[in-house]
Design a protein around this motif. Structure first.
Motif, PDB file in Angstrom:
ATOM      1  N   ASP A  28      34.195  35.379  57.205  1.00  0.00           N
ATOM      2  CA  ASP A  28      35.105  36.208  57.599  1.00  0.00           C
ATOM      3  C   ASP A  28      36.622  36.212  56.898  1.00  0.00           C
ATOM      4  OD1 ASP A  28      33.263  38.072  58.492  1.00  0.00           O
ATOM      5  OD2 ASP A  28      33.795  37.732  60.472  1.00  0.00           O
ATOM      6  N   ALA A  29      37.174  34.754  57.427  1.00  0.00           N
ATOM      7  CA  ALA A  29      38.407  34.458  56.889  1.00  0.00           C
ATOM      8  C   ALA A  29      38.417  34.449  55.357  1.00  0.00           C
ATOM      9  CB  ALA A  29      38.586  33.193  57.298  1.00  0.00           C
ATOM     10  N   LEU A  30      37.390  33.735  54.659  1.00  0.00           N
ATOM     11  CA  LEU A  30      37.423  33.874  53.222  1.00  0.00           C
ATOM     12  C   LEU A  30      37.443  35.161  52.528  1.00  0.00           C
ATOM     13  CD1 LEU A  30      35.121  30.894  52.739  1.00  0.00           C
ATOM     14  CD2 LEU A  30      37.513  31.038  52.075  1.00  0.00           C
ATOM     15  N   LYS A  31      36.683  36.108  52.935  1.00  0.00           N
ATOM     16  CA  LYS A  31      36.446  37.337  52.675  1.00  0.00           C
ATOM     17  C   LYS A  31      37.806  38.121  52.636  1.00  0.00           C
ATOM     18  CE  LYS A  31      31.361  38.039  53.264  1.00  0.00           C
ATOM     19  NZ  LYS A  31      30.450  38.867  54.061  1.00  0.00           N
ATOM     20  N   SER A  32      38.455  37.981  53.772  1.00  0.00           N
ATOM     21  CA  SER A  32      39.940  38.391  54.013  1.00  0.00           C
ATOM     22  C   SER A  32      40.745  37.913  52.867  1.00  0.00           C
ATOM     23  CB  SER A  32      40.426  38.316  55.431  1.00  0.00           C
ATOM     24  OG  SER A  32      39.651  38.973  56.508  1.00  0.00           O
ATOM     25  N   ALA A  33      40.757  36.607  52.927  1.00  0.00           N
ATOM     26  CA  ALA A  33      41.732  36.254  51.805  1.00  0.00           C
ATOM     27  C   ALA A  33      41.141  36.783  50.333  1.00  0.00           C
ATOM     28  CB  ALA A  33      41.682  34.659  51.786  1.00  0.00           C
ATOM     29  N   LEU A  34      40.074  36.982  49.943  1.00  0.00           N
ATOM     30  CA  LEU A  34      39.500  37.232  48.867  1.00  0.00           C
ATOM     31  C   LEU A  34      40.121  38.816  48.656  1.00  0.00           C
ATOM     32  CD1 LEU A  34      38.031  37.037  46.143  1.00  0.00           C
ATOM     33  CD2 LEU A  34      35.900  37.527  47.600  1.00  0.00           C
ATOM     34  N   LEU A  35      40.105  39.545  49.737  1.00  0.00           N
ATOM     35  CA  LEU A  35      40.391  41.041  49.709  1.00  0.00           C
ATOM     36  C   LEU A  35      41.760  40.900  49.256  1.00  0.00           C
ATOM     37  CD1 LEU A  35      39.474  43.954  49.772  1.00  0.00           C
ATOM     38  CD2 LEU A  35      39.866  43.799  52.222  1.00  0.00           C
ATOM     39  N   ASP A  36      42.706  40.228  50.031  1.00  0.00           N
ATOM     40  CA  ASP A  36      43.967  40.096  49.842  1.00  0.00           C
ATOM     41  C   ASP A  36      44.493  39.876  48.490  1.00  0.00           C
ATOM     42  OD1 ASP A  36      44.571  41.027  52.342  1.00  0.00           O
ATOM     43  OD2 ASP A  36      44.963  38.894  53.079  1.00  0.00           O
ATOM     44  N   SER A  37      43.725  38.783  47.839  1.00  0.00           N
ATOM     45  CA  SER A  37      44.074  38.305  46.386  1.00  0.00           C
ATOM     46  C   SER A  37      43.560  39.473  45.565  1.00  0.00           C
ATOM     47  CB  SER A  37      43.261  37.000  46.124  1.00  0.00           C
ATOM     48  OG  SER A  37      43.343  36.763  44.996  1.00  0.00           O
ATOM     49  N   VAL A  38      42.545  40.091  45.717  1.00  0.00           N
ATOM     50  CA  VAL A  38      42.027  41.192  44.901  1.00  0.00           C
ATOM     51  C   VAL A  38      42.723  42.513  44.955  1.00  0.00           C
ATOM     52  CG1 VAL A  38      40.116  42.964  44.434  1.00  0.00           C
ATOM     53  CG2 VAL A  38      39.589  40.399  44.689  1.00  0.00           C
ATOM     54  N   SER A  39      43.278  42.654  46.051  1.00  0.00           N
ATOM     55  CA  SER A  39      44.133  43.759  46.422  1.00  0.00           C
ATOM     56  C   SER A  39      45.490  43.906  45.620  1.00  0.00           C
ATOM     57  CB  SER A  39      44.495  44.256  47.855  1.00  0.00           C
ATOM     58  OG  SER A  39      43.477  44.417  48.542  1.00  0.00           O
ATOM     59  N   HIS A  40      45.813  42.363  45.405  1.00  0.00           N
ATOM     60  CA  HIS A  40      47.068  42.156  44.524  1.00  0.00           C
ATOM     61  C   HIS A  40      46.740  42.296  43.331  1.00  0.00           C
ATOM     62  CE1 HIS A  40      50.849  40.327  43.453  1.00  0.00           C
ATOM     63  NE2 HIS A  40      50.212  39.294  42.768  1.00  0.00           N
ATOM     64  N   ASP A  41      45.582  41.746  42.752  1.00  0.00           N
ATOM     65  CA  ASP A  41      45.394  41.643  41.532  1.00  0.00           C
ATOM     66  C   ASP A  41      45.255  43.043  40.903  1.00  0.00           C
ATOM     67  OD1 ASP A  41      45.679  38.941  41.263  1.00  0.00           O
ATOM     68  OD2 ASP A  41      43.458  38.375  41.417  1.00  0.00           O
ATOM     69  N   LEU A  42      44.727  43.892  41.845  1.00  0.00           N
ATOM     70  CA  LEU A  42      44.466  45.196  41.064  1.00  0.00           C
ATOM     71  C   LEU A  42      45.845  46.028  41.140  1.00  0.00           C
ATOM     72  CD1 LEU A  42      40.917  46.060  43.073  1.00  0.00           C
ATOM     73  CD2 LEU A  42      41.444  45.643  40.576  1.00  0.00           C
ATOM     74  N   ARG A  43      46.723  45.880  42.108  1.00  0.00           N
ATOM     75  CA  ARG A  43      47.954  46.545  42.013  1.00  0.00           C
ATOM     76  C   ARG A  43      48.809  46.300  40.970  1.00  0.00           C
ATOM     77  NH1 ARG A  43      48.022  45.609  48.302  1.00  0.00           N
ATOM     78  NH2 ARG A  43      47.013  47.444  49.016  1.00  0.00           N
ATOM     79  N   THR A  44      48.749  45.122  40.604  1.00  0.00           N
ATOM     80  CA  THR A  44      49.518  44.930  39.479  1.00  0.00           C
ATOM     81  C   THR A  44      49.590  45.333  38.247  1.00  0.00           C
ATOM     82  OG1 THR A  44      49.910  42.445  40.552  1.00  0.00           O
ATOM     83  CG2 THR A  44      50.557  42.485  38.157  1.00  0.00           C
ATOM     84  N   PRO A  45      48.284  45.444  37.553  1.00  0.00           N
ATOM     85  CA  PRO A  45      48.148  46.310  36.486  1.00  0.00           C
ATOM     86  C   PRO A  45      48.410  47.596  36.799  1.00  0.00           C
ATOM     87  CG  PRO A  45      46.087  45.435  37.168  1.00  0.00           C
ATOM     88  CD  PRO A  45      47.176  44.568  37.937  1.00  0.00           C
ATOM     89  N   LEU A  46      47.924  48.365  37.503  1.00  0.00           N
ATOM     90  CA  LEU A  46      48.218  49.633  38.337  1.00  0.00           C
ATOM     91  C   LEU A  46      49.595  49.925  38.127  1.00  0.00           C
ATOM     92  CD1 LEU A  46      45.617  50.313  41.049  1.00  0.00           C
ATOM     93  CD2 LEU A  46      45.779  51.480  38.632  1.00  0.00           C
ATOM     94  N   ALA A  47      50.446  49.174  38.736  1.00  0.00           N
ATOM     95  CA  ALA A  47      52.001  49.399  38.865  1.00  0.00           C
ATOM     96  C   ALA A  47      52.664  49.442  37.475  1.00  0.00           C
ATOM     97  CB  ALA A  47      52.433  48.257  39.703  1.00  0.00           C
ATOM     98  N   SER A  48      52.074  48.552  36.678  1.00  0.00           N
ATOM     99  CA  SER A  48      52.416  48.705  35.360  1.00  0.00           C
ATOM    100  C   SER A  48      52.153  49.829  34.496  1.00  0.00           C
ATOM    101  CB  SER A  48      52.068  47.248  34.562  1.00  0.00           C
ATOM    102  OG  SER A  48      52.465  46.177  35.073  1.00  0.00           O
ATOM    103  N   ILE A  49      51.057  50.110  34.620  1.00  0.00           N
ATOM    104  CA  ILE A  49      50.273  51.561  33.910  1.00  0.00           C
ATOM    105  C   ILE A  49      51.105  52.616  34.567  1.00  0.00           C
ATOM    106  CG2 ILE A  49      48.359  53.121  33.871  1.00  0.00           C
ATOM    107  CD1 ILE A  49      46.665  50.329  33.993  1.00  0.00           C
ATOM    108  N   ARG A  50      51.224  52.780  35.716  1.00  0.00           N
ATOM    109  CA  ARG A  50      51.934  53.802  36.273  1.00  0.00           C
ATOM    110  C   ARG A  50      53.382  53.975  35.879  1.00  0.00           C
ATOM    111  NH1 ARG A  50      51.408  55.569  42.142  1.00  0.00           N
ATOM    112  NH2 ARG A  50      52.350  57.515  41.202  1.00  0.00           N
TER     113      ARG A  50
END
Length: 173
Positions: A28-50
């Motif tokens: 569960d801890a690893l999945k949470s860390a992965l989700l946090d990392s993925v969330s950040h990685d997805l937000r970065t290009p979205l912010a640039s695009i917007r």
């Protein structure tokens, strides 16, 4: 003797349960860390695009044709990056489900690396790039798509964390 055997079996069962609980907690801890990392990685290009799209739509900003093309190219690069991230996430879920199929074929590395460097050119910035692939290197039995993803991730991470003037060296043998 039967009482001691029963206690030993009970102790063994409790140890097994405790280990299962610990494995689940760590998972569960690893999945949470992965989700946090993925969330950040997805937000970065979205912010640039917007941001780029918002600037293009702003009627008070007057763009030269070159600036419009550069901004559109930036949107395209970030959308491509976002697409790769989503594909990686989907591949991860396929790996966990046992449904990821590797398609091996003989593929020349120099072609693969040339394609990756051309695609990543703008994001690698103005840095020296050295490619050392011996002439006549036999094609390699690989899954072209997966190796492309691996090399793309390595080069993007190198460009992101090594600093702007650091040379990239790619070699094969």
């Amino acid at each position: 003797a039967a009482d001691q055997l029963g206690r030993a079996l009970e102790r063994d069962r409790l140890v097994h349960e405790a280990m299962s609980v610990e494995v689940a907690r760590r998972s569960d801890a690893l999945k949470s860390a992965l989700l946090d990392s993925v969330s950040h990685d997805l937000r970065t290009p979205l912010a640039s695009i917007r941001a780029a799209a918002g600037s293009l739509m702003d009627p008070s900003v007057h763009w030269s044709p070159e600036d419009e093309r550069a901004t559109a190219a930036s949107i395209d690069r970030e959308a491509d990056r976002l697409n790769r991230l989503v594909s990686n996430i989907l591949d991860l879920s396929r790996i966990e489900a046992g449904g990821l199929v590797v398609r091996h074929s003989a593929f020349p590395l120099e072609d693969l690396i040339a394609d990756i460097l051309q695609r990543l050119g703008p994001s690698l910035g103005p840095r020296p790039i050295e490619v050392h692939i011996p002439d006549g290197l036999a094609p390699v039995d690989i899954d072209e798509v997966f190796i492309d993803q691996v090399l793309t991730n390595l080069l993007e991470n190198t460009a992101r964390y090594a600093g702007p003037g650091v040379a990239l060296r790619i070699s094969a043998r």
